[in-house]
Design a protein around this motif. Sequence first.
Motif, mmCIF file in Angstrom:
data_model
loop_
_atom_site.group_PDB
_atom_site.id
_atom_site.type_symbol
_atom_site.label_atom_id
_atom_site.label_comp_id
_atom_site.label_asym_id
_atom_site.label_seq_id
_atom_site.Cartn_x
_atom_site.Cartn_y
_atom_site.Cartn_z
ATOM 1 N N ASP A 187 8.626 -6.255 1.782
ATOM 2 C CA ASP A 187 9.726 -5.720 0.988
ATOM 3 C C ASP A 187 10.845 -7.014 0.788
ATOM 4 N N GLY B 24 9.507 -0.158 1.415
ATOM 5 C CA GLY B 24 8.266 0.148 1.007
ATOM 6 C C GLY B 24 7.997 -0.103 -0.675
ATOM 7 N N HIS B 25 8.668 -1.253 -1.209
ATOM 8 C CA HIS B 25 8.402 -1.481 -2.664
ATOM 9 C C HIS B 25 9.465 -0.515 -3.311
ATOM 10 N N ARG B 26 10.348 0.504 -2.582
ATOM 11 C CA ARG B 26 11.011 1.308 -3.668
ATOM 12 C C ARG B 26 12.394 0.726 -3.192
ATOM 13 N N VAL B 27 12.952 0.444 -4.616
ATOM 14 C CA VAL B 27 14.538 -0.107 -4.517
ATOM 15 C C VAL B 27 15.443 1.060 -4.078
ATOM 16 N N ARG C 178 12.662 13.059 -2.933
ATOM 17 C CA ARG C 178 11.219 12.530 -2.659
ATOM 18 C C ARG C 178 10.846 13.151 -1.093
ATOM 19 N N PHE D 36 2.727 6.664 -2.379
ATOM 20 C CA PHE D 36 4.259 6.756 -1.677
ATOM 21 C C PHE D 36 4.718 5.355 -1.488
ATOM 22 N N ARG D 37 3.770 4.356 -1.640
ATOM 23 C CA ARG D 37 4.376 3.052 -1.514
ATOM 24 C C ARG D 37 4.779 2.398 -2.769
ATOM 25 N N GLY D 38 6.145 2.719 -3.132
ATOM 26 C CA GLY D 38 6.503 2.118 -4.476
ATOM 27 C C GLY D 38 7.517 3.084 -4.885
ATOM 28 N N GLY D 39 7.913 3.041 -6.020
ATOM 29 C CA GLY D 39 9.081 3.667 -6.849
ATOM 30 C C GLY D 39 8.691 4.815 -7.545
ATOM 31 N N TYR E 3 10.131 -3.425 -11.714
ATOM 32 C CA TYR E 3 10.414 -3.163 -10.258
ATOM 33 C C TYR E 3 10.631 -1.504 -9.986
ATOM 34 N N ASP E 4 10.523 -0.641 -10.944
ATOM 35 C CA ASP E 4 10.649 0.382 -11.120
ATOM 36 C C ASP E 4 11.983 0.931 -10.325
ATOM 37 N N VAL E 5 13.241 0.426 -10.805
ATOM 38 C CA VAL E 5 14.523 0.574 -10.016
ATOM 39 C C VAL E 5 15.053 2.147 -10.306
ATOM 40 N N ALA F 223 19.953 3.298 -8.764
ATOM 41 C CA ALA F 223 18.545 3.185 -7.967
ATOM 42 C C ALA F 223 18.458 4.679 -7.553
ATOM 43 N N VAL F 224 18.199 4.899 -6.385
ATOM 44 C CA VAL F 224 17.988 6.402 -5.950
ATOM 45 C C VAL F 224 18.923 7.300 -6.036
#
Lengths: 267, 267
Positions: free
Chosen positions: A137, A161-164, B63, B86-89, B151-153, B169-170
């Motif tokens: 990360d 986990g590569h999630r921003v 999520r 689940f690892r990522g955006g 980067y899937d932000v 972001a989230v």
Amino acid sequence: MAVASAVRARGRDVLLFPIRGFADAALTRFPHHWIHLGAFGRPLRLMREAGCTEMVMIGSLVRPRLWQLRLDLTTLFLLPRLAPLFRGGDDRLLSGVADLIEARGIKLRGAHEVAPELLMPEGVAGNHRPRPEDEDDIRFGFELLRAIGPYDVGQSLAVAGHRVLAVEAVEGTRAMLARIAALRRDGRLNLPPRTGVLVKAPKPGQDRRVDLPAIGLETIAEAKEAGLAGIAVEAGGTIVADAGALARAADKAGVFIVGVGPAEKSR
Amino acid sequence: MAVASAVRARGRDVLLFPIRGFADAALTRFPHHWIHLGAFGRPLRLMREAGCTEMVMIGSLVRPRLWQLRLDLTTLFLLPRLAPLFRGGDDRLLSGVADLIEARGIKLRGAHEVAPELLMPEGVAGNHRPRPEDEDDIRFGFELLRAIGPYDVGQSLAVAGHRVLAVEAVEGTRAMLARIAALRRDGRLNLPPRTGVLVKAPKPGQDRRVDLPAIGLETIAEAKEAGLAGIAVEAGGTIVADAGALARAADKAGVFIVGVGPAEKSR
């Protein structure tokens, strides 16, 4: 304050120019002159009189609107070059102001130049180390910071986990971490405890004479509150004031704190 | 709901699978079966029985963590391929789930495919038009969205005078706009009224079968509250449900709303 003390410890004289409405009154234990934001004439004159040759800009302030500045004659004179700087990010503005000051014969220095001992060194500080997934990360975070660099967005972000999880813009690091803490509390962000990393670095190509990123004891508390596993900053590019105290606080909070060298960062 | 109505208006049958804990009960005025998040077996069987050949995924949810899913046998069978997603955006996760569903013989469709009339058309909707400085910020915003795409932000950000006010972001668009409103109220963000633009678009390379960005009447209210001049979205890539109602709301709020075509976007 840490910078002023460090410079003095090196046997140099300091003269502070705290800005009214922003600076901490505790600074007045050093020789000082209070100034108004935007009034360039007085500090430049006082610096000349005191024989100052170098200046360090420290701290943050709410960005003023041009017409809210306390303009003096010197500032009015500079106005044609000052006004265009307001179009863009903070780095552009601060860097432009630094150029204007240097054109008047004062050399701007970064805090890292006058007091390198205040910077985060390379490697892990304290007992907690990043796990392999944290390192992953950290790499991802530095890469994303590099990608947004040209847009002068902010100095930090958080990844898990590569999630921003969050990207800092004008709100600052503290508010960004508080947001993650709130999202987790509300159940709108659903992650195992102690996951994710705060990644902070100067913007690529940032003018290092001004506004180096800083972390402190409160950053550790905020990162813990946000449920993060740790903090990664650019070694030699982040002010930590007292790395020893920071390491002790990180150990107590159960978070890691690591300084990542530029070479390591870009791998 | 708008999508279900639009599809029906085209003379096709709809069958809804609202997810417990997330979907609005109002959806039950259409034929439906409530399902649990993560239980793939039942909806796949019911779709087969009902003769469904196509599926549209709509709406957002918090999520889940993998272990919080209500696993059934089908999901257990899919687990080896589900877990790495689940690892990522969010885009990676949703796109992967879409692939798993398609592998079972159901064709995933984007909302834009089954109901193109719900998408934002190109050009200004309503009477307020972006000023030249807004157009400048719109270009800047789309460019930054493109830069963070890999980067899937997130799908949106806000810019004022080339200064990035916030990046989503989230937390989502609503929370991002509320943050700007709060920063302005507190005086920590100091801008003339009605400056800045909300820019929203699908991520570049995003899987358009899932999670197209959407704006609604509440987005206009939130943008106004944040003191922004207007909203720019990707024409043909953003769900607006009812462009006419949106235009009327924008006029009333005094903000502009513009759909920017892909060619225009990248200039």
